[in-house]
Design a protein around this motif. Structure first.
Motif, PDB file in Angstrom:
ATOM      1  N   HIS A   7       0.819  -1.209   0.000  1.00 49.05           N
ATOM      2  CA  HIS A   7       0.000   0.000   0.000  1.00 49.05           C
ATOM      3  C   HIS A   7       0.856   1.262   0.000  1.00 49.05           C
ATOM      4  CE1 HIS A   7      -3.620  -2.378   1.803  1.00 49.05           C
ATOM      5  NE2 HIS A   7      -3.507  -2.531   0.489  1.00 49.05           N
ATOM      6  N   ASP A   8       1.932   1.251   0.788  1.00 52.66           N
ATOM      7  CA  ASP A   8       2.828   2.412   0.849  1.00 52.66           C
ATOM      8  C   ASP A   8       3.480   2.675  -0.507  1.00 52.66           C
ATOM      9  OD1 ASP A   8       2.226   2.815   3.486  1.00 52.66           O
ATOM     10  OD2 ASP A   8       4.016   1.779   4.255  1.00 52.66           O
ATOM     11  N   LYS A   9       3.987   1.603  -1.136  1.00 50.75           N
ATOM     12  CA  LYS A   9       4.656   1.775  -2.427  1.00 50.75           C
ATOM     13  C   LYS A   9       3.661   2.166  -3.511  1.00 50.75           C
ATOM     14  CE  LYS A   9       8.538  -1.275  -1.411  1.00 50.75           C
ATOM     15  NZ  LYS A   9       9.266  -2.518  -1.753  1.00 50.75           N
ATOM     16  N   SER A  10       2.461   1.625  -3.446  1.00 52.32           N
ATOM     17  CA  SER A  10       1.431   2.000  -4.417  1.00 52.32           C
ATOM     18  C   SER A  10       1.056   3.462  -4.265  1.00 52.32           C
ATOM     19  CB  SER A  10       0.188   1.121  -4.235  1.00 52.32           C
ATOM     20  OG  SER A  10       0.490  -0.233  -4.461  1.00 52.32           O
ATOM     21  N   PHE A  11       0.952   3.906  -3.017  1.00 57.85           N
ATOM     22  CA  PHE A  11       0.607   5.313  -2.774  1.00 57.85           C
ATOM     23  C   PHE A  11       1.707   6.243  -3.278  1.00 57.85           C
ATOM     24  CE2 PHE A  11       0.758   9.125  -0.126  1.00 57.85           C
ATOM     25  CZ  PHE A  11      -0.515   9.634  -0.367  1.00 57.85           C
ATOM     26  N   ILE A  12       2.981   5.878  -3.019  1.00 59.48           N
ATOM     27  CA  ILE A  12       4.103   6.705  -3.489  1.00 59.48           C
ATOM     28  C   ILE A  12       4.126   6.752  -5.012  1.00 59.48           C
ATOM     29  CG2 ILE A  12       6.620   6.844  -3.596  1.00 59.48           C
ATOM     30  CD1 ILE A  12       6.664   5.738  -0.735  1.00 59.48           C
ATOM     31  N   LEU A  15       1.393   9.015  -6.095  1.00 57.85           N
ATOM     32  CA  LEU A  15       1.774  10.391  -5.756  1.00 57.85           C
ATOM     33  C   LEU A  15       2.735  10.955  -6.797  1.00 57.85           C
ATOM     34  CD1 LEU A  15       1.735  12.738  -3.695  1.00 57.85           C
ATOM     35  CD2 LEU A  15       3.647  11.611  -2.539  1.00 57.85           C
ATOM     36  N   LEU A  16       3.738  10.162  -7.177  1.00 58.48           N
ATOM     37  CA  LEU A  16       4.682  10.603  -8.210  1.00 58.48           C
ATOM     38  C   LEU A  16       3.975  10.763  -9.552  1.00 58.48           C
ATOM     39  CD1 LEU A  16       7.774   8.357  -7.348  1.00 58.48           C
ATOM     40  CD2 LEU A  16       7.517  10.808  -6.929  1.00 58.48           C
ATOM     41  N   LEU A  17       3.054   9.855  -9.852  1.00 61.13           N
ATOM     42  CA  LEU A  17       2.345   9.902 -11.134  1.00 61.13           C
ATOM     43  C   LEU A  17       1.520  11.180 -11.262  1.00 61.13           C
ATOM     44  CD1 LEU A  17       1.880   8.169 -13.690  1.00 61.13           C
ATOM     45  CD2 LEU A  17      -0.177   7.283 -12.581  1.00 61.13           C
ATOM     46  N   VAL A  18       0.731  11.501 -10.241  1.00 68.85           N
ATOM     47  CA  VAL A  18      -0.101  12.709 -10.327  1.00 68.85           C
ATOM     48  C   VAL A  18       0.765  13.973 -10.250  1.00 68.85           C
ATOM     49  CG1 VAL A  18      -2.148  11.577  -9.403  1.00 68.85           C
ATOM     50  CG2 VAL A  18      -0.566  12.685  -7.826  1.00 68.85           C
TER      51      VAL A  18
END
Length: 352
Positions: A7-12, A15-18
């Motif tokens: 979940h943490d890596k998916s969120f990061i 975050l980088l994508l947006v």
């Protein structure tokens, strides 16, 4: 990999994508956003004073600061730019009509040049008057066509310019009004210690204020002095050359001398020794001293960057980012030195 790590890596990743997506969206208005941020930082002290005067009315203080920015910065820039364009067009017309003959001036310099210079120029075919006239006429025609194309392009992009200008002022208003809250949120998001974040933010604002105010003050001073001596010596289009010298003064060390030095050489080569000596003396001891005295005080002292770092970062920044690079280059250099200083002081040192 457990669910928490996933979940943490998916969120990061998201975050980088947006974040990258937002940067791409803002790229067409990169200059407007950049200068909106810069002007907000520069005029924050005035905003805080107006905030006290207006008894903490944020909207009123921000509007007052915006109006002051328009009167102090934007209106003078527009007036100078319009005068510079007018003089530039007049100069081109005089060259095309023959009132000003660059080929004749160049030939006069060549006639006064020593024989070693003549031999070197003969090898590249630059001693024949007719060839010089042809080459200079071609250069003038290319220059006039370039100016005409730029004028058409400016006319076509008027709407984009107006929109960018409006975006800059709009963004500046909200950055002034909500700047403190925004900076606090940015500080909270940066994964560094409180001391390091404070140090970085202080360096960021200090470098921007010193670079913009210092370089612009030096540029205005050198351009005004250069234009004054050109006007005294009755050189055509003194205001245009003053503006060009002001722009070139953003380059430390060399700057305005790229304009006044060739003119001084021309005066000396054509027998006008008095004008040439006056221009050289004024350029070295007045215009040059402005760069040597004011720039280290206004830029180098606050940024704590050595002169060579200011020069190289300014040149590199302008090569990569255009005119905005005179701010971005020294800013990146200052943050680079600051980050390495933090890194080196925070690491445990091996005992000898």
């Amino acid at each position: 990999m457990n669910n928490a790590d996933f979940h943490d890596k998916s969120f990061i990743f998201l975050l980088l994508l947006v974040s990258v997506g937002l940067i791409i969206i803002l790229l067409p208005f990169y200059g407007a956003v950049f200068w909106g941020v810069i002007l907000a930082i520069l005029f924050t002290p005035l905003y805080r004073r107006l905030l006290r005067v207006t008894r903490n009315r944020k909207n009123l203080a921000a509007l007052g600061t915006l109006g002051a920015c328009v009167l102090i910065v934007i209106v003078p820039v527009i007036l100078i730019a319009s005068s510079m364009i007018h003089e530039g067009v007049t100069l081109v017309q005089k060259i095309k009509s023959g009132q000003i003959n660059p080929a004749l001036y160049t030939q006069q310099i060549l006639d006064a040049a020593p024989s070693p210079v003549h031999r070197g120029l003969e090898r590249i075919g630059l001693t024949d008057v007719k060839s010089l006239q042809i080459k200079l006429s071609e250069a003038v025609m290319e220059g006039s066509q370039f100016l005409a194309s730029k004028a058409v392009r400016i006319g076509q992009n008027t709407f984009q310019f107006v929109v960018g200008f409006a975006v800059m002022l709009y963004l500046m208003f909200f950055l002034l009004r909500d700047g403190s809250a925004l900076s606090m949120r940015v500080k909270q998001a940066i994964p560094l210690s409180a001391e390091h974040k404070r140090h970085l933010f202080n360096k960021f604002t200090t470098v921007i204020r010193a670079t913009v105010k210092g370089n612009i003050l030096v540029a205005i001073t050198q351009g005004a002095l250069g234009g004054l001596i050109f006007w005294i010596l009755d050189i055509q289009a003194a205001l245009l050359w003053a503006a060009i010298m002001a722009f070139l003064s953003l380059l430390p060390a060399v700057g305005a001398s790229l304009i006044w030095a060739p003119v001084a050489i021309y005066f000396i080569a054509t027998g006008e020794l008095g004008s040439g000596i006056i221009l050289i003396a004024f350029g070295v001891f007045v215009i040059g001293l402005v760069d040597n005295i004011l720039r280290p005080i206004l830029v180098g002292k606050d940024t704590k960057l050595p002169d060579y770092a200011v020069l190289i970062s300014t040149l590199g920044g302008m090569a990569v980012f255009g005119l905005n690079g005179f701010v971005i280059g020294p800013l990146i250099a200052a943050l680079f030195f600051t980050m390495w200083d933090i890194f080196s002081t925070s690491r445990p040192h091996d005992r000898a």
